[in-house]
Design a protein around this motif. Structure first.
Motif, PDB file in Angstrom:
ATOM      1  N   SER A 107       0.805  -1.222   0.000  1.00  0.00           N
ATOM      2  CA  SER A 107       0.000   0.000   0.000  1.00  0.00           C
ATOM      3  C   SER A 107       0.839   1.273   0.000  1.00  0.00           C
ATOM      4  O   SER A 107       0.310   2.371  -0.121  1.00  0.00           O
ATOM      5  CB  SER A 107      -0.928   0.014   1.221  1.00  0.00           C
ATOM      6  N   LYS A 108       2.138   1.127   0.123  1.00  0.00           N
ATOM      7  CA  LYS A 108       3.018   2.303   0.234  1.00  0.00           C
ATOM      8  C   LYS A 108       3.277   2.969  -1.112  1.00  0.00           C
ATOM      9  O   LYS A 108       3.046   2.386  -2.169  1.00  0.00           O
ATOM     10  CB  LYS A 108       4.366   1.892   0.855  1.00  0.00           C
ATOM     11  N   HIS A 109       3.778   4.205  -1.038  1.00  0.00           N
ATOM     12  CA  HIS A 109       4.301   4.872  -2.220  1.00  0.00           C
ATOM     13  C   HIS A 109       5.574   4.132  -2.654  1.00  0.00           C
ATOM     14  O   HIS A 109       6.180   3.406  -1.874  1.00  0.00           O
ATOM     15  CB  HIS A 109       4.650   6.336  -1.918  1.00  0.00           C
ATOM     16  N   ALA A 110       5.990   4.348  -3.907  1.00  0.00           N
ATOM     17  CA  ALA A 110       7.168   3.653  -4.432  1.00  0.00           C
ATOM     18  C   ALA A 110       8.298   4.632  -4.721  1.00  0.00           C
ATOM     19  O   ALA A 110       8.067   5.787  -5.089  1.00  0.00           O
ATOM     20  CB  ALA A 110       6.804   2.900  -5.705  1.00  0.00           C
ATOM     21  N   ASP A 169      -0.649   2.329  -2.958  1.00  0.00           N
ATOM     22  CA  ASP A 169      -0.606   1.036  -3.649  1.00  0.00           C
ATOM     23  C   ASP A 169       0.345   1.017  -4.848  1.00  0.00           C
ATOM     24  O   ASP A 169       0.406   0.017  -5.567  1.00  0.00           O
ATOM     25  CB  ASP A 169      -2.003   0.591  -4.125  1.00  0.00           C
ATOM     26  N   SER A 170       1.099   2.106  -5.087  1.00  0.00           N
ATOM     27  CA  SER A 170       1.991   2.119  -6.249  1.00  0.00           C
ATOM     28  C   SER A 170       3.132   1.120  -6.084  1.00  0.00           C
ATOM     29  O   SER A 170       3.567   0.505  -7.058  1.00  0.00           O
ATOM     30  CB  SER A 170       2.536   3.527  -6.510  1.00  0.00           C
ATOM     31  N   TYR A 171       3.594   0.903  -4.848  1.00  0.00           N
ATOM     32  CA  TYR A 171       4.658  -0.092  -4.661  1.00  0.00           C
ATOM     33  C   TYR A 171       4.137  -1.494  -4.976  1.00  0.00           C
ATOM     34  O   TYR A 171       4.841  -2.301  -5.596  1.00  0.00           O
ATOM     35  CB  TYR A 171       5.204  -0.053  -3.228  1.00  0.00           C
ATOM     36  N   VAL A 204      12.872  -1.089  -7.235  1.00  0.00           N
ATOM     37  CA  VAL A 204      11.668  -0.445  -6.699  1.00  0.00           C
ATOM     38  C   VAL A 204      11.627  -0.682  -5.198  1.00  0.00           C
ATOM     39  O   VAL A 204      11.650  -1.829  -4.740  1.00  0.00           O
ATOM     40  CB  VAL A 204      10.384  -0.985  -7.372  1.00  0.00           C
ATOM     41  N   LEU A 205      11.579   0.400  -4.437  1.00  0.00           N
ATOM     42  CA  LEU A 205      11.553   0.330  -2.979  1.00  0.00           C
ATOM     43  C   LEU A 205      10.227   0.855  -2.447  1.00  0.00           C
ATOM     44  O   LEU A 205       9.649   1.772  -3.032  1.00  0.00           O
ATOM     45  CB  LEU A 205      12.678   1.177  -2.361  1.00  0.00           C
ATOM     46  N   ILE A 338       1.182  -6.850 -18.251  1.00  0.00           N
ATOM     47  CA  ILE A 338       2.326  -7.605 -17.741  1.00  0.00           C
ATOM     48  C   ILE A 338       2.266  -7.679 -16.219  1.00  0.00           C
ATOM     49  O   ILE A 338       2.442  -8.743 -15.617  1.00  0.00           O
ATOM     50  CB  ILE A 338       3.652  -6.954 -18.191  1.00  0.00           C
ATOM     51  N   ILE A 339       1.998  -6.531 -15.578  1.00  0.00           N
ATOM     52  CA  ILE A 339       1.914  -6.488 -14.112  1.00  0.00           C
ATOM     53  C   ILE A 339       0.787  -7.379 -13.614  1.00  0.00           C
ATOM     54  O   ILE A 339       0.943  -8.123 -12.645  1.00  0.00           O
ATOM     55  CB  ILE A 339       1.727  -5.034 -13.631  1.00  0.00           C
TER      56      ILE A 339
END
Length: 357
Positions: A107-110, A169-171, A204-205, A338-339
């Motif tokens: 749910s975090k930013h990326a 949710d971008s991460y 990606v973190l 793809i994702i």
């Protein structure tokens, strides 16, 4: 399944009560954790209400069918029952997916880091293409991006580019992009028309907040230097760029995107905190990978994950054996398919292992 859903509903009600407790409201870390749990459980509870209503209607129709004598009414009940049974199967599959334990980081930013790898100038150009691809993807999703640090290549593109994706949710979506991306094409510098292979790495973190990891400024060395690149009169004259070094780990983060030293410090510190936090996540992933080998989210940055072949116009996702002959659209940000396929493969793997009853 009903028993498990009833337990989830009870937990949801318990969290709702805790959120209104003065003790919890006075503890921001605890409040943030409970609020996140409440939102996640609310989605499942909402589907549970729909599901329990369908199950109730099925039982009612079965009861009516056992007593009804009129043939026309029995036929109508059967049609209704068939529709309800179909709805039950659909919502059960949906709930099973929702019951798969989610990565709390999703749910975090990326924070996305792209670096040109083997291939010299062509690798930097490809890193620039990947940056454009992710920019277009974020635009399609309506996500805000914020550049943290850029090192341009001598012939264009980027030796390195770091940016934040400021969206919930971008991460969870972009984490599958971590790994080595390979390109096969004829570089602009190639006079013989030969196809070259170059690569760029993507990391990606999850963006860590102050509740996730505590960093003492006594453990951080701060260096100031002049910004480089476009930016007006302040470039190369003002010590606004910031480089932070976490002494216990040797991790470095820098930012020169803003004219303000303070803003650059805040951005660099955010990246530093996330990189330190990632060390703990890497240990956790390593422990989990010993228990189960996942084909998708291994966290191995050195793994070759995707190939972009320009002569054939194809993209190959190596982790799941997916090939798409639509390279121009993919490079223009159309990577959701793809994702989605990677998420589907990982969820199927978890369900096969018996993670979900």
């Amino acid at each position: 399944m009903l028993q498990k859903l009833e337990f989830i509903k009870e937990r949801w009600q318990e969290v709702e009560r805790e959120l209104s407790s003065p003790d919890v409201m006075g503890d921001m870390k605890r409040y943030a954790q409970l609020n996140k749990e409440y939102k996640d459980l609310s989605r499942i509870v909402e589907e549970y209400h729909i599901y329990s209503n369908i199950v109730s209607n099925i039982e009612t129709n079965k009861s009516l069918l056992s007593t009804e004598k009129d043939d026309e009414m029995r036929e109508m009940i059967k049609i209704d029952l068939d529709e309800l049974l179909e709805q039950q199967e659909i919502i059960e599959n949906k709930i099973r997916l929702m019951l798969i334990p989610q990565d709390p980081e999703d749910s975090k930013h990326a924070i996305v880091e792209i670096r040109g790898g083997t291939g010299g100038d062509e690798a930097a150009l490809f890193a620039g293409d990947l940056y454009r691809m992710y920019t277009r993807y974020c635009e399609r999703r309506g996500w805000k991006m914020e550049v943290v640090d850029v090192t341009e290549g001598s012939a264009g593109g980027y030796k390195e580019v770091v940016f934040n994706v400021l969206a919930d949710d971008s991460y969870g979506q972009l984490k599958y992009e971590s790994g080595v991306h390979r390109v096969q094409r004829v570089p602009d510098t190639e006079t013989q028309g030969r196809v070259h292979t170059s690569a760029a790495s993507v990391v990606v973190l999850p963006e860590a907040d102050e509740f996730d990891v505590q960093i003492s400024m006594n453990d951080v060395r701060k260096d100031l230097f002049c910004s480089s690149g476009p930016g007006g009169q302040s470039v190369n004259t003002t010590y606004s760029a910031v480089r932070l070094t976490h002494l216990p780990t040797g991790i470095v983060a820098q930012c020169q995107d803003q004219k303000s030293q303070l803003k650059n410090f805040d951005k660099a510190f955010g990246v530093l905190r996330s990189r330190v936090y990632e060390l703990e996540l890497a240990k956790k992933l390593e422990e989990e990978s010993k228990k189960r080998k996942t084909m998708v989210a291994t966290g191995d940055r050195s793994a070759k994950v995707r190939t972009y072949n320009y002569p054939q116009g194809r993209v190959t996702e190596h982790r799941i054996g997916l090939t798409i002959y639509n390279l121009p659209n993919v490079m223009n940000g159309d990577i959701q398919e793809i994702i989605d396929q990677l998420q589907l493969a990982e969820n199927a793997e978890k369900m096969k292992e018996g993670t979900v009853a």
